[in-house]
Motif scaffolding. Structure first.
Motif: not given
Length: 233
Positions: A178, A180-183, A196, A210, A212-213
């Motif tokens: 998993p 995320t875009r934050q990662d 994003s 892409s 969710r995760q």
């Protein structure tokens, strides 16, 4: 705690070519632990008492800057050593290690490292090669921060993840944990908004998929052209 079975490490890169008795000796001081997703295996600046082998799962290595910003420096994959502060002559861990998914980890006390490296030169050599790869990767990423545009940095980061932990699916190459875009923003020293915007644009062009995760690289060649700042034909 009973001694671990040699089969758990036989054939892994740090222990290739070692005999069964050698593997038994290496595991005499080892202990295994399970960490649920998002659990910390060790903290940045915590006294380094152990070094580790990841048996199963993925580990996220995170540095906290003096300003309090979180930077993901790398991901550790199954079969890799990590937390090697002792091999670098450090008394504390330089970063935080967090289970990106449920993980199984083998740990040795730092007091065992010198003896193992001396008795099994291939183990020591493999450990220092691992550190060398980390340093090279850090150098490459620092150059990217200085010379590459944000779009290139994000493309390079995704390609590295696909190379290290990608699996083929009907949609393309899926990063096999998993994320995320934050990662991704924390890997590339940019913002969630920027990542994003880039990912949405690449989705429209069919380069990535892409959710969710989840990230799938549908067009690896197209992403490589972006990373190298070359035009698409």
């Amino acid at each position: 705690m009973p001694t671990l079975d040699r089969s758990v490490i036989a054939g892994l890169p740090p222990f290739e070519g070692l005999q069964p008795d050698d593997l038994d000796h290496i595991l005499e001081q080892a202990r295994s632990s399970r960490y649920p997703r998002d659990a910390a295996i060790f903290e940045q600046d915590e006294p380094a008492e152990y070094f580790f082998l990841l048996l199963d799962g993925h580990v996220r290595v995170v540095r906290i800057t003096p300003e309090g910003e979180q930077i993901i420096s790398r991901y550790v994959n199954a079969g890799e050593m990590f937390g090697l502060a002792v091999a670098m002559g450090r008394n504390a861990y330089p970063a935080r290690a967090v289970a990106a998914v449920d993980c199984v980890v083998v740990a040795w006390p730092n007091s065992a490292f010198a003896g193992l490296a001396r008795r099994f030169p291939s183990f020591g050599a493999s450990t220092y090669r691992t550190i060398g790869r980390w340093l090279q990767d850090t150098h490459t990423r620092m150059l990217e921060l200085v010379t590459a545009q944000v779009e290139q940095r994000v493309a390079h980061a995704l390609l590295r993840l696909a190379h290290q932990a990608g699996r083929k699916t009907p949609e393309g190459i899926e990063i096999d944990f998993p994320i995320t875009r934050q990662d991704i923003a924390e890997m590339t020293a940019t913002t969630l908004h920027t990542v994003s915007r880039l990912m949405s644009g690449w989705e429209e062009k069919g380069i990535v998929v892409s959710g969710r995760q989840k990230v799938v690289i549908a067009d690896p060649h197209g992403l490589m052209l972006i990373a190298e700042q070359r035009p698409r034909h």
